[in-house]
Each structure stands twice: as structure tokens, then as C-alpha cells.
Design a protein around this motif. Structure first.
Motif, PDB file in Angstrom:
ATOM      1  N   ALA A 165      40.855  30.333  46.220  1.00  0.00           N
ATOM      2  CA  ALA A 165      42.106  29.573  46.301  1.00  0.00           C
ATOM      3  C   ALA A 165      43.065  29.980  45.180  1.00  0.00           C
ATOM      4  N   GLU A 166      42.483  30.324  44.019  1.00  0.00           N
ATOM      5  CA  GLU A 166      43.293  30.717  42.874  1.00  0.00           C
ATOM      6  C   GLU A 166      43.423  32.234  42.751  1.00  0.00           C
ATOM      7  N   ASN A 167      42.741  32.975  43.640  1.00  0.00           N
ATOM      8  CA  ASN A 167      42.726  34.448  43.566  1.00  0.00           C
ATOM      9  C   ASN A 167      42.338  34.920  42.170  1.00  0.00           C
ATOM     10  N   THR A 168      41.299  34.298  41.648  1.00  0.00           N
ATOM     11  CA  THR A 168      40.907  34.534  40.263  1.00  0.00           C
ATOM     12  C   THR A 168      39.394  34.698  40.159  1.00  0.00           C
ATOM     13  N   VAL A 169      38.996  35.601  39.281  1.00  0.00           N
ATOM     14  CA  VAL A 169      37.590  35.771  38.933  1.00  0.00           C
ATOM     15  C   VAL A 169      37.437  35.355  37.474  1.00  0.00           C
ATOM     16  N   TYR A 170      36.374  34.630  37.203  1.00  0.00           N
ATOM     17  CA  TYR A 170      36.144  34.103  35.863  1.00  0.00           C
ATOM     18  C   TYR A 170      34.899  34.713  35.230  1.00  0.00           C
ATOM     19  N   LEU A 171      34.884  34.697  33.917  1.00  0.00           N
ATOM     20  CA  LEU A 171      33.674  35.034  33.169  1.00  0.00           C
ATOM     21  C   LEU A 171      33.474  33.946  32.130  1.00  0.00           C
ATOM     22  N   GLN A 172      32.506  33.088  32.384  1.00  0.00           N
ATOM     23  CA  GLN A 172      32.148  32.046  31.426  1.00  0.00           C
ATOM     24  C   GLN A 172      31.157  32.638  30.442  1.00  0.00           C
ATOM     25  N   MET A 173      31.498  32.590  29.179  1.00  0.00           N
ATOM     26  CA  MET A 173      30.662  33.199  28.146  1.00  0.00           C
ATOM     27  C   MET A 173      30.195  32.106  27.186  1.00  0.00           C
ATOM     28  N   ASN A 174      28.893  31.899  27.135  1.00  0.00           N
ATOM     29  CA  ASN A 174      28.292  30.899  26.255  1.00  0.00           C
ATOM     30  C   ASN A 174      27.401  31.585  25.225  1.00  0.00           C
ATOM     31  N   SER A 175      27.054  30.841  24.194  1.00  0.00           N
ATOM     32  CA  SER A 175      26.161  31.353  23.140  1.00  0.00           C
ATOM     33  C   SER A 175      26.616  32.722  22.656  1.00  0.00           C
ATOM     34  N   LEU A 176      27.882  32.832  22.362  1.00  0.00           N
ATOM     35  CA  LEU A 176      28.447  34.125  21.977  1.00  0.00           C
ATOM     36  C   LEU A 176      27.881  34.618  20.656  1.00  0.00           C
ATOM     37  N   LYS A 177      27.746  35.931  20.593  1.00  0.00           N
ATOM     38  CA  LYS A 177      27.195  36.601  19.415  1.00  0.00           C
ATOM     39  C   LYS A 177      28.229  37.575  18.854  1.00  0.00           C
ATOM     40  N   PRO A 178      28.117  37.910  17.588  1.00  0.00           N
ATOM     41  CA  PRO A 178      29.069  38.895  17.022  1.00  0.00           C
ATOM     42  C   PRO A 178      29.091  40.203  17.806  1.00  0.00           C
ATOM     43  N   GLU A 179      27.968  40.588  18.374  1.00  0.00           N
ATOM     44  CA  GLU A 179      27.914  41.838  19.134  1.00  0.00           C
ATOM     45  C   GLU A 179      28.627  41.751  20.476  1.00  0.00           C
ATOM     46  N   ASP A 180      29.086  40.572  20.858  1.00  0.00           N
ATOM     47  CA  ASP A 180      29.901  40.427  22.062  1.00  0.00           C
ATOM     48  C   ASP A 180      31.365  40.756  21.796  1.00  0.00           C
ATOM     49  N   THR A 181      31.711  40.981  20.536  1.00  0.00           N
ATOM     50  CA  THR A 181      33.085  41.316  20.180  1.00  0.00           C
ATOM     51  C   THR A 181      33.514  42.616  20.845  1.00  0.00           C
ATOM     52  N   ALA A 182      34.618  42.557  21.586  1.00  0.00           N
ATOM     53  CA  ALA A 182      35.093  43.719  22.332  1.00  0.00           C
ATOM     54  C   ALA A 182      36.391  43.353  23.040  1.00  0.00           C
ATOM     55  N   VAL A 183      37.030  44.360  23.601  1.00  0.00           N
ATOM     56  CA  VAL A 183      38.103  44.118  24.569  1.00  0.00           C
ATOM     57  C   VAL A 183      37.437  44.028  25.939  1.00  0.00           C
ATOM     58  N   TYR A 184      37.724  42.957  26.643  1.00  0.00           N
ATOM     59  CA  TYR A 184      37.136  42.719  27.960  1.00  0.00           C
ATOM     60  C   TYR A 184      38.163  43.049  29.038  1.00  0.00           C
ATOM     61  N   TYR A 185      37.706  43.833  30.020  1.00  0.00           N
ATOM     62  CA  TYR A 185      38.569  44.290  31.100  1.00  0.00           C
ATOM     63  C   TYR A 185      38.048  43.794  32.443  1.00  0.00           C
ATOM     64  N   CYS A 186      38.970  43.480  33.306  1.00  0.00           N
ATOM     65  CA  CYS A 186      38.654  43.135  34.683  1.00  0.00           C
ATOM     66  C   CYS A 186      38.851  44.380  35.554  1.00  0.00           C
ATOM     67  N   ARG A 187      37.937  44.583  36.480  1.00  0.00           N
ATOM     68  CA  ARG A 187      38.015  45.726  37.392  1.00  0.00           C
ATOM     69  C   ARG A 187      37.808  45.249  38.812  1.00  0.00           C
TER      70      ARG A 187
END
Length: 116
Positions: free
Chosen positions: A75-97
Motif C-alpha cells: 500500500a505504501e510501495n515501501t520496503v523496510y529493514l528493521q534493525m535491532n540489537s545494532l553493533k558497531p560493525e553494522d556501521t555502513a551506508v545502506y542501499y536499497c536495490r
């Protein structure tokens, strides 16, 4: 012209959560698959999570299993990424494809920084 626009990145402390959004310019049902990738400084871009738009099947990188969840809202034409328990190694630029009949489309990226 297909466009993907990411949002939701930011600075978060270790153990925190963020939800990334990827808004498509048209119906997400135009896509066969959509997914999230990330690229940290000095590293190659890597796949994080993917979802098939019709069936909703999901795949995750081992490094994020149990912490990240990919979902879609037609309905929103949207894809989500819920990120929990984040760690320093998750630091990055995140891209949608997105994939349409073998052609790939990318968003501009959103920065996620996990730091205390």
C-alpha cells in the motif's frame, strides 16, 4: 523512470534499533525482488537481506539473522529493514536495490552509524 529513495538512517548506540525505509516511485509489484545492501569504509558492498515481492520469501546474511527483519508494504510501495540489537560493525551506508526482469535499480544510500 524507476526511483528508490532510502531514509531512516542515523546515529544509534550499540544495542539500539533503527528502521530503514525504501520508497519506490511506482508499485513495488513491478519488482521481482528487493533487498538491502551495505558498504562499510574500505569494504565491498554486501547483501544484508532480500525479499521476493510476490511471495514474501526472505533471505538474510548470517551476520544479521535474528536481529534484522525485511518487510514490504504494498500500500505504501515501501520496503523496510528493521534493525535491532545494532553493533558497531553494522556501521555502513545502506542501499536499497530492486530487480525488474534482470535490470537492477539502486537508491542513493543512507548512513547508519552505531557508536557510543
Amino acid at each position: 523512470q524507476v526511483q528508490l529513495v532510502e531514509s531512516g538512517g542515523g546515529l544509534v548506540q550499540p544495542g539500539g534499533s533503527l528502521r530503514l525505509s525504501c520508497a519506490a516511485s511506482g508499485s513495488i509489484f513491478s519488482f521481482n525482488h528487493m533487498g538491502w545492501y551495505r558498504q562499510a569504509p574500505g569494504k565491498q558492498r554486501e547483501s544484508v537481506a532480500a525479499i521476493s515481492i510476490i511471495g514474501g520469501m526472505t533471505l538474510y546474511a548470517d551476520s544479521v539473522k535474528g536481529r534484522f527483519t525485511i518487510s514490504r508494504d504494498s500500500a505504501e510501495n515501501t520496503v523496510y529493514l528493521q534493525m535491532n540489537s545494532l553493533k558497531p560493525e553494522d556501521t555502513a551506508v545502506y542501499y536499497c536495490r530492486g530487480l525488474i526482469a534482470g535490470d537492477e535499480y539502486w537508491g542513493q544510500g543512507t548512513q547508519v552509524t552505531v557508536s557510543s
